[in-house]
Design an enzyme around this catalytic site. Sequence first.
Site, mmCIF file in Angstrom:
data_model
loop_
_atom_site.group_PDB
_atom_site.id
_atom_site.type_symbol
_atom_site.label_atom_id
_atom_site.label_comp_id
_atom_site.label_asym_id
_atom_site.label_seq_id
_atom_site.Cartn_x
_atom_site.Cartn_y
_atom_site.Cartn_z
ATOM 1 N N HIS A 273 45.765 -27.913 -15.306
ATOM 2 C CA HIS A 273 46.599 -26.810 -15.761
ATOM 3 C C HIS A 273 46.434 -26.512 -17.263
ATOM 4 O O HIS A 273 46.406 -25.348 -17.677
ATOM 5 C CB HIS A 273 48.071 -27.101 -15.434
ATOM 6 C CG HIS A 273 48.877 -25.867 -15.194
ATOM 7 N ND1 HIS A 273 49.874 -25.789 -14.245
ATOM 8 C CD2 HIS A 273 48.843 -24.647 -15.778
ATOM 9 C CE1 HIS A 273 50.410 -24.583 -14.256
ATOM 10 N NE2 HIS A 273 49.798 -23.873 -15.183
ATOM 11 N N TYR B 176 55.220 -25.199 -10.704
ATOM 12 C CA TYR B 176 55.985 -24.022 -10.255
ATOM 13 C C TYR B 176 57.119 -24.409 -9.308
ATOM 14 O O TYR B 176 58.051 -23.630 -9.100
ATOM 15 C CB TYR B 176 55.083 -23.007 -9.546
ATOM 16 C CG TYR B 176 53.978 -22.418 -10.380
ATOM 17 C CD1 TYR B 176 53.884 -22.651 -11.753
ATOM 18 C CD2 TYR B 176 52.999 -21.614 -9.789
ATOM 19 C CE1 TYR B 176 52.854 -22.113 -12.500
ATOM 20 C CE2 TYR B 176 51.967 -21.072 -10.538
ATOM 21 C CZ TYR B 176 51.893 -21.334 -11.888
ATOM 22 O OH TYR B 176 50.855 -20.790 -12.626
ATOM 23 N N LYS C 193 47.422 -26.649 -9.040
ATOM 24 C CA LYS C 193 47.031 -27.241 -10.318
ATOM 25 C C LYS C 193 47.790 -28.537 -10.575
ATOM 26 O O LYS C 193 48.950 -28.673 -10.167
ATOM 27 C CB LYS C 193 47.322 -26.263 -11.464
ATOM 28 C CG LYS C 193 46.864 -24.832 -11.204
ATOM 29 C CD LYS C 193 47.323 -23.874 -12.292
ATOM 30 C CE LYS C 193 47.104 -22.436 -11.882
ATOM 31 N NZ LYS C 193 48.145 -21.954 -10.956
ATOM 32 N N ASP D 284 47.791 -18.257 -5.486
ATOM 33 C CA ASP D 284 47.735 -19.186 -6.615
ATOM 34 C C ASP D 284 49.116 -19.794 -6.849
ATOM 35 O O ASP D 284 50.099 -19.078 -7.023
ATOM 36 C CB ASP D 284 47.281 -18.451 -7.875
ATOM 37 C CG ASP D 284 47.202 -19.372 -9.080
ATOM 38 O OD1 ASP D 284 46.121 -19.941 -9.312
ATOM 39 O OD2 ASP D 284 48.221 -19.528 -9.792
#
Length: 274
Positions: A110, A52, A77, A47
């Site tokens: 998200h 990120y 996401k 994931d």
Amino acid sequence: MKHITDVTILNNGIAMPWFGIGTYKAEGEEVAKAVTAALELGYRSIDTAAVYGNEEEVGRAIASSGVSRDSLFVTTKVWNTDQGYDTTLKAFDLSSRKLGLEIIDLYLIHWPGQDKYKDTWRALERLYEEGRVRAIGVSNFQIHHLQELMKESSIVPAVNQVELHPRFIQKELHDFCKLQQIQIEAWAPLMKGRLQDNELLAEIAARHGKTVPQVILRWGLQNEIVIIPKSVTVSRIKENSEIFNFELSREELNAITGLDADERIGTNPDKLFF
């Protein structure tokens, strides 16, 4: 659930592993090593997310792993600032390039935010219909967000990834998702280590010869929650995966569920505006 590669079947027939590795706040060589170690240990679900900042490293680790693409399940996401129809399609293209993957297994919105998520969902539906994603879903959506989304869409989300752990079980949301055949998935399933010293969990762990994190993760699995614990420490990545050789009793499961205190550690989706 007896094995690390056991799967749940999503509402569109796609198989998704019950267990995977999360990569939140893991960057550079650190995340590449973590994903590499996880894949060597048998993890098959990874994931990540655009925000990120590690999709390239995750993609590099996947490419060099030697694990066949067909056996992997990769989630990413679309971030809040990219929401909207056209911007989501562009964001997906960028994530796909960074990951080095033509097809993403699961693409999520998200956060729901205020009003753009419906246009964003239309973009996800297009990506799904074009075969560029195998399943589409959401993250941090409350019941009212899901109801609003489903009123105007042709595809029910396959997954809702939310904060969920023994201190914040979100029973009403979980029950709603089950009713709608939306698979619930937990981020921060270990409450970021804040349950490590809990006496009840320590007692149950000792009884099984396991650690507190292992007991919490097993509780999640036995409650039909997809879990993606994050770690960049190889020993912890290994420890987290060693939860398929024991089972918690019904009494133990109920006792852990009884720890619920409606205690959220992340942002309340209803208070996040963008």
